[in-house]
Design a protein around this motif. Structure first.
Motif, PDB file in Angstrom:
ATOM      1  N   VAL A  40       0.637  -1.319  -0.229  1.00  0.00           N
ATOM      2  CA  VAL A  40       0.193   0.143   0.243  1.00  0.00           C
ATOM      3  C   VAL A  40       0.833   0.880  -0.285  1.00  0.00           C
ATOM      4  O   VAL A  40       0.767   2.235  -0.658  1.00  0.00           O
ATOM      5  N   ASN A  41       2.371   0.824   0.223  1.00  0.00           N
ATOM      6  CA  ASN A  41       2.366   1.905   0.508  1.00  0.00           C
ATOM      7  C   ASN A  41       3.770   2.635   0.005  1.00  0.00           C
ATOM      8  O   ASN A  41       4.793   3.099  -0.457  1.00  0.00           O
ATOM      9  N   CYS A  42       3.564   1.373  -1.531  1.00  0.00           N
ATOM     10  CA  CYS A  42       4.880   0.963  -1.865  1.00  0.00           C
ATOM     11  C   CYS A  42       6.482   1.305  -1.130  1.00  0.00           C
ATOM     12  O   CYS A  42       7.541   1.928  -1.836  1.00  0.00           O
ATOM     13  N   ASN A  92     -14.213  -1.743   5.936  1.00  0.00           N
ATOM     14  CA  ASN A  92     -13.515  -0.451   5.377  1.00  0.00           C
ATOM     15  C   ASN A  92     -12.072  -0.966   5.099  1.00  0.00           C
ATOM     16  O   ASN A  92     -11.555  -0.181   4.936  1.00  0.00           O
ATOM     17  N   THR A  93     -11.626  -1.590   5.683  1.00  0.00           N
ATOM     18  CA  THR A  93      -9.855  -1.917   6.457  1.00  0.00           C
ATOM     19  C   THR A  93      -9.534  -2.111   4.813  1.00  0.00           C
ATOM     20  O   THR A  93      -8.354  -2.033   4.567  1.00  0.00           O
ATOM     21  N   ARG A  94      -9.695  -3.480   4.160  1.00  0.00           N
ATOM     22  CA  ARG A  94     -10.281  -3.974   3.116  1.00  0.00           C
ATOM     23  C   ARG A  94     -10.266  -3.455   2.069  1.00  0.00           C
ATOM     24  O   ARG A  94      -9.377  -2.774   1.094  1.00  0.00           O
ATOM     25  N   ASN A  95     -11.004  -2.381   2.131  1.00  0.00           N
ATOM     26  CA  ASN A  95     -11.502  -1.307   0.719  1.00  0.00           C
ATOM     27  C   ASN A  95     -10.492  -0.241   1.070  1.00  0.00           C
ATOM     28  O   ASN A  95      -9.726  -0.141   0.040  1.00  0.00           O
ATOM     29  N   ASN A 136      -7.126  -1.979  -0.731  1.00  0.00           N
ATOM     30  CA  ASN A 136      -7.385  -3.160  -2.052  1.00  0.00           C
ATOM     31  C   ASN A 136      -7.050  -2.347  -3.117  1.00  0.00           C
ATOM     32  O   ASN A 136      -6.091  -1.017  -3.441  1.00  0.00           O
ATOM     33  N   PRO A 137      -6.323  -3.148  -4.108  1.00  0.00           N
ATOM     34  CA  PRO A 137      -6.085  -4.522  -4.246  1.00  0.00           C
ATOM     35  C   PRO A 137      -5.488  -5.289  -3.727  1.00  0.00           C
ATOM     36  O   PRO A 137      -5.422  -6.340  -3.937  1.00  0.00           O
ATOM     37  N   HIS A 152      -4.315 -11.855   0.672  1.00  0.00           N
ATOM     38  CA  HIS A 152      -5.066 -12.865   1.391  1.00  0.00           C
ATOM     39  C   HIS A 152      -5.695 -13.910   0.529  1.00  0.00           C
ATOM     40  O   HIS A 152      -6.126 -15.067   0.595  1.00  0.00           O
ATOM     41  N   LYS A 153      -5.015 -14.403  -1.019  1.00  0.00           N
ATOM     42  CA  LYS A 153      -5.931 -15.363  -1.714  1.00  0.00           C
ATOM     43  C   LYS A 153      -5.432 -16.153  -1.075  1.00  0.00           C
ATOM     44  O   LYS A 153      -6.009 -17.490  -1.063  1.00  0.00           O
ATOM     45  N   ILE A 154      -4.352 -16.772  -0.919  1.00  0.00           N
ATOM     46  CA  ILE A 154      -3.758 -17.707   0.001  1.00  0.00           C
ATOM     47  C   ILE A 154      -4.365 -18.493   1.364  1.00  0.00           C
ATOM     48  O   ILE A 154      -4.872 -18.994   1.170  1.00  0.00           O
TER      49      ILE A 154
END
Lengths: 251, 251
Positions: B23-25, B203-206, B209-210, B216-218
Motif C-alpha cells: 500500500v505504501n509502495c 473498511n480496512t479491506r477497502n 485494496n487491491p 489474502h488469496k492464499i
C-alpha cells in the motif's frame, strides 16, 4: 492538573510505571485500587479504562491504558526523561519495540501463570492449579533462556547492550520480580540456571534504586506474611495448608 | 540493498507487513519460508530471527522481528508513508500503541487458537483439540465485544475514529481474517453478532485494496482446497475425515 496513575503495586506493570515516574521525577498522583478487593472492576474505573485493568493514566483530558503504551507516552511527553529510556534513534527504538512486543506473548505469561495459580490463588479467589503453574514454569524457562542467549549474549549490562536501562529492561524485570512471592528455594530453582538474567535484574535494580526497592516493598511484605502464616501452621502441628508445601511439590 | 521481508502469507502478522509495504509502495523482496515445512526453524533463519518466528525483516545491516515493531519501523523509516498509519501526534500514536499492546494478550490468541486446533491442525502436525478451540472462541468473542463497544463505539470507520486506517487496524483485521479458513457458517456464527466489527473489517479491506485481497488469496485457496477435500470425502461415502464436520460440532 497532575498526572494520575491508577495503581495496585501488587501488579508488575503498575510497578514499572511507578518506578519510571519516580526515577524520572515525573510529578504524579497515585490513585490506589485494590485488585484483591475487585476495585478495578467498578463502573467508575471503567470510565478510566474500559478494559478494567491496571495500570491506566489520566493526563489532563487524555486517558491511556496498557503499561508499554504508558511508558512510551511518559518518555515522550515529560521533559527531563533521559534518552536511554526510549531513544530517539529509530534503530534503537525499534529494538525496544521488538523486545516489548515479544514480552507480551512470551515472558509475561510465565510469572503471571505461576504466581496466580499458586501463592496468589487464595487472594484472587481461585483454586490452586498445579498443572497451570507447571505450564507457567515451562513458558518462563523458555523465555529466560531466550533473554540469556539472545539479548544478553554479548554480556551487555542491559537488553540493548548499553550502560543504561530502557523501558524494556524495566518492564521485563518488573515481571520477573513477581517470582519474589514464591519460596526462596522455588525462585532460586527457576532463576538459578540463568546467571546473565540474574545479573541483568540486579543491574536494573541498581540503576533505578532507591525507587526500585521501595516500589517492590509490597511484594516483600506479602512474601513475609505468607512465610509467617506457614511457620504458624507448622507450629500448630501442620495447619493443613497448601502454603506449607514448597512450590516444587505442588507442581 | 532492498528491504527483505521473511514471510509465509499463511501467517496473519506476515500479511499485515506485506500489505503495508504494498500500500505504501515500499520496495521490498519477499523471502518465502514455508511454516508447514518447518523452514522457519532452520539455523540459517535463526541468524535472521533467533526467535524463529515470522515475519522478520532485514534492511541493510538492520534486522528486526515482531510485526508491530516492524510496522512502526517501516512507517518511520520509509518516505511517503502517510501520517495516518502511525501519526506523529503523541496522543494518537499512544492510542495506537495501546491498541497494539492490548491486541497481543487479548484478540490475537483467539483466531490463532481456534484455527490451529481445528482446520490447520493436520498441516501443523497437531491433533484436533476441540477444548482448546472452544477456549479460543471465548477469547475471540470477548475481544470482538471489546472492539465493538470501546474503539468502535462512536461509529468511526477505524479504531482511532478517523477516516483512514492506522497500523493497528491493519494488524487486528489481518488476525481476524484468519477465520476465513473456517467453514462459512462457523465464521458467520463467530463474527455475526458484531456488526460494527464486520463493517470495520470491510473498511480496512477497502482502504488497502487491491493489495488486501491479493495478499489474502492464499487463505482463500486453502479454504477452497479444504472444501474440495470435504466434498470428495462426502462423494466417497463419508471419507471418515474430521474435515467434513462443521467446526461447531467439533468444539
Amino acid at each position: 492538573m497532575k498526572l494520575k496513575v491508577y495503581a495496585d503495586r501488587m501488579s508488575q506493570p503498575v510497578r514499572a510505571v511507578i518506578i519510571f515516574c519516580k526515577v524520572n521525577c515525573i510529578n504524579y498522583e497515585e490513585v490506589r485500587l485494590d485488585i484483591a478487593k475487585r476495585q478495578h472492576l467498578t463502573p467508575k474505573y471503567a470510565e478510566i479504562n474500559p478494559m478494567k485493568q491496571l495500570p491506566a493514566i489520566v493526563d489532563g483530558r487524555f486517558k491511556l491504558f496498557e503499561s508499554h503504551a504508558i511508558l512510551i507516552y511518559l518518555a515522550c511527553s515529560f521533559p527531563g526523561v533521559a534518552d536511554h529510556w526510549y531513544p530517539v534513534d529509530v534503530f534503537k527504538r525499534s529494538k525496544i519495540h521488538s523486545v516489548l512486543d515479544w514480552h507480551h506473548s512470551n515472558l509475561h505469561p510465565g510469572p503471571v501463570t505461576i504466581v496466580r495459580n499458586t501463592v496468589l490463588a487464595p487472594a484472587l479467589g481461585r483454586p490452586f492449579n498445579p498443572e497451570a503453574a507447571a505450564e507457567g514454569e515451562k513458558i518462563l524457562s523458555a523465555s529466560l533462556a531466550k533473554i540469556e542467549t539472545v539479548w544478553l549474549k554479548d554480556n551487555g549490562r542491559f537488553l540493548l547492550g548499553g550502560n543504561q536501562p530502557s523501558i524494556a529492561d524495566l518492564s521485563l524485570v518488573c515481571d520477573i520480580m513477581q517470582l519474589e512471592l514464591l519460596d526462596e528455594s522455588d525462585r532460586d530453582r527457576l532463576l538459578g540456571p540463568y546467571k546473565k538474567v540474574q545479573q541483568w535484574i540486579e543491574n536494573t535494580r541498581n540503576a533505578t534504586n532507591p525507587h526500585f526497592d521501595e516500589v517492590h516493598k509490597i511484594l516483600m511484605k506479602a512474601k513475609e506474611k505468607r512465610q509467617n502464616q506457614r511457620l504458624k501452621g507448622e507450629n500448630h502441628g501442620g495447619g493443613g495448608s497448601d502454603m506449607k508445601k514448597p512450590l516444587v511439590s505442588r507442581i
